[in-house]
Design a protein around this motif. Structure first.
Motif, PDB file in Angstrom:
ATOM      1  N   ASP A   5       0.836  -1.236   0.124  1.00 38.88           N
ATOM      2  CA  ASP A   5      -0.130   0.035   0.056  1.00 38.88           C
ATOM      3  C   ASP A   5       0.704   1.203   0.002  1.00 38.88           C
ATOM      4  O   ASP A   5       0.526   2.212  -0.623  1.00 38.88           O
ATOM      5  CB  ASP A   5      -0.891  -0.022   1.163  1.00 38.88           C
ATOM      6  N   GLU A   6       1.753   1.254   0.751  1.00 34.93           N
ATOM      7  CA  GLU A   6       2.739   2.636   0.921  1.00 34.93           C
ATOM      8  C   GLU A   6       3.521   2.785  -0.687  1.00 34.93           C
ATOM      9  O   GLU A   6       3.663   3.967  -0.890  1.00 34.93           O
ATOM     10  CB  GLU A   6       3.854   2.479   1.962  1.00 34.93           C
ATOM     11  N   GLU A   7       3.776   1.740  -1.112  1.00 33.09           N
ATOM     12  CA  GLU A   7       4.513   1.946  -2.414  1.00 33.09           C
ATOM     13  C   GLU A   7       3.506   2.530  -3.506  1.00 33.09           C
ATOM     14  O   GLU A   7       3.962   3.350  -4.183  1.00 33.09           O
ATOM     15  CB  GLU A   7       5.252   0.581  -3.116  1.00 33.09           C
ATOM     16  N   LEU A   8       2.490   1.781  -3.412  1.00 33.09           N
ATOM     17  CA  LEU A   8       1.307   2.395  -4.375  1.00 33.09           C
ATOM     18  C   LEU A   8       0.937   3.801  -4.175  1.00 33.09           C
ATOM     19  O   LEU A   8       0.916   4.373  -5.057  1.00 33.09           O
ATOM     20  CB  LEU A   8       0.033   1.220  -4.031  1.00 33.09           C
ATOM     21  N   LEU A   9       0.696   4.029  -3.011  1.00 31.57           N
ATOM     22  CA  LEU A   9       0.323   5.489  -2.435  1.00 31.57           C
ATOM     23  C   LEU A   9       1.507   6.506  -2.888  1.00 31.57           C
ATOM     24  O   LEU A   9       1.270   7.658  -3.455  1.00 31.57           O
ATOM     25  CB  LEU A   9       0.255   5.716  -1.064  1.00 31.57           C
ATOM     26  N   ALA A  10       2.823   6.147  -2.871  1.00 28.33           N
ATOM     27  CA  ALA A  10       3.978   6.810  -3.340  1.00 28.33           C
ATOM     28  C   ALA A  10       4.062   6.898  -4.953  1.00 28.33           C
ATOM     29  O   ALA A  10       4.361   8.202  -5.470  1.00 28.33           O
ATOM     30  CB  ALA A  10       5.377   6.201  -2.755  1.00 28.33           C
ATOM     31  N   ALA A  11       3.595   5.538  -5.534  1.00 23.99           N
ATOM     32  CA  ALA A  11       3.621   6.031  -7.118  1.00 23.99           C
ATOM     33  C   ALA A  11       2.493   6.720  -7.535  1.00 23.99           C
ATOM     34  O   ALA A  11       2.815   7.588  -8.548  1.00 23.99           O
ATOM     35  CB  ALA A  11       3.505   4.646  -7.616  1.00 23.99           C
ATOM     36  N   LEU A  12       1.467   6.706  -6.968  1.00 22.43           N
ATOM     37  CA  LEU A  12       0.420   7.528  -7.098  1.00 22.43           C
ATOM     38  C   LEU A  12       0.726   9.158  -7.101  1.00 22.43           C
ATOM     39  O   LEU A  12       0.332   9.911  -7.497  1.00 22.43           O
ATOM     40  CB  LEU A  12      -0.955   7.168  -6.553  1.00 22.43           C
ATOM     41  N   ALA A  13       1.092   9.374  -5.701  1.00 17.41           N
ATOM     42  CA  ALA A  13       1.532  10.794  -5.482  1.00 17.41           C
ATOM     43  C   ALA A  13       2.823  11.132  -6.401  1.00 17.41           C
ATOM     44  O   ALA A  13       2.379  12.323  -6.991  1.00 17.41           O
ATOM     45  CB  ALA A  13       2.159  10.716  -4.185  1.00 17.41           C
ATOM     46  N   GLU A  14       3.559  10.453  -6.908  1.00 22.13           N
ATOM     47  CA  GLU A  14       4.528  10.907  -8.040  1.00 22.13           C
ATOM     48  C   GLU A  14       3.713  11.264  -9.309  1.00 22.13           C
ATOM     49  O   GLU A  14       4.135  12.096  -9.953  1.00 22.13           O
ATOM     50  CB  GLU A  14       5.552   9.780  -8.120  1.00 22.13           C
TER      51      GLU A  14
END
Length: 142
Positions: A5-14
Motif C-alpha cells: 500500500d505504501e509503495e502504491l500511494l508513493a507511485a500515485l503521488a509521484e
C-alpha cells in the motif's frame, strides 16, 4: 512483483506531481482526444476554402461550414447564439460540446434550422443526431 500500500500511494503521488507539470494546452488536447468514444460517428470537416479575392489577413470567424458525406452543417455566429441549418434538411437534435461536455442542446426542425446558445468560448464541436445517424464536427475555436 506486487506493491504494498505504501509503495502504491508513493507511485500515485509521484504520478500526480508529474501530471501537475503538464501545460494546460496539452491537457485540453488530451481531453479532446476522449472524443474517440464517438468513433462510429461520421466526422464533419470544417470547410477552409476562402472566397476568391479574399485577403490573407486574419479575420474573426463569423460563419462556419462543416461538410460530411451526406450532410452539411452551416453555422452563423452572432453575439448571442449559433444559428445554423442542416443541409439537406432533416429533423433531429444537435448538441454543443466544449472540453467539459455538453453545454447546450437544440432541436433541429423539419427545414433543418437550429439555434444554440450561449456562444461557446474556446474549443467546441457539434454532435448532430438526425435520421438515425450521428455526425460530429471537428473541434473549432471562434
Amino acid at each position: 512483483m506486487s506493491m504494498n500500500d505504501e509503495e502504491l500511494l508513493a507511485a500515485l503521488a509521484e504520478a500526480r506531481r508529474s501530471a501537475a507539470g503538464v501545460p494546460d494546452r496539452i491537457r485540453e488536447i488530451g481531453r479532446s482526444a476522449f472524443a474517440w468514444r464517438t468513433v462510429d460517428a461520421e466526422l464533419a470537416a470544417l470547410s477552409t476554402e476562402a472566397p476568391a479575392g479574399a485577403r490573407a489577413e486574419p479575420a474573426a470567424v463569423r460563419a462556419l461550414t462543416f461538410a460530411a458525406r451526406a450532410v452539411t452543417i452551416e453555422v452563423e455566429v452572432t453575439d448571442e447564439a449559433l444559428h445554423g441549418q442542416v443541409v439537406p434538411p432533416r429533423p433531429g437534435e444537435i448538441e454543443l460540446h466544449d472540453r467539459t461536455g455538453v453545454v447546450a442542446v437544440a432541436q433541429v426542425d423539419e427545414v433543418g434550422w437550429f439555434v444554440l446558445s450561449p456562444v461557446p468560448r474556446g474549443m467546441f464541436r457539434l454532435h448532430l443526431r438526425a435520421g438515425g445517424t450521428l455526425v460530429v464536427t471537428e473541434w473549432v475555436t471562434i
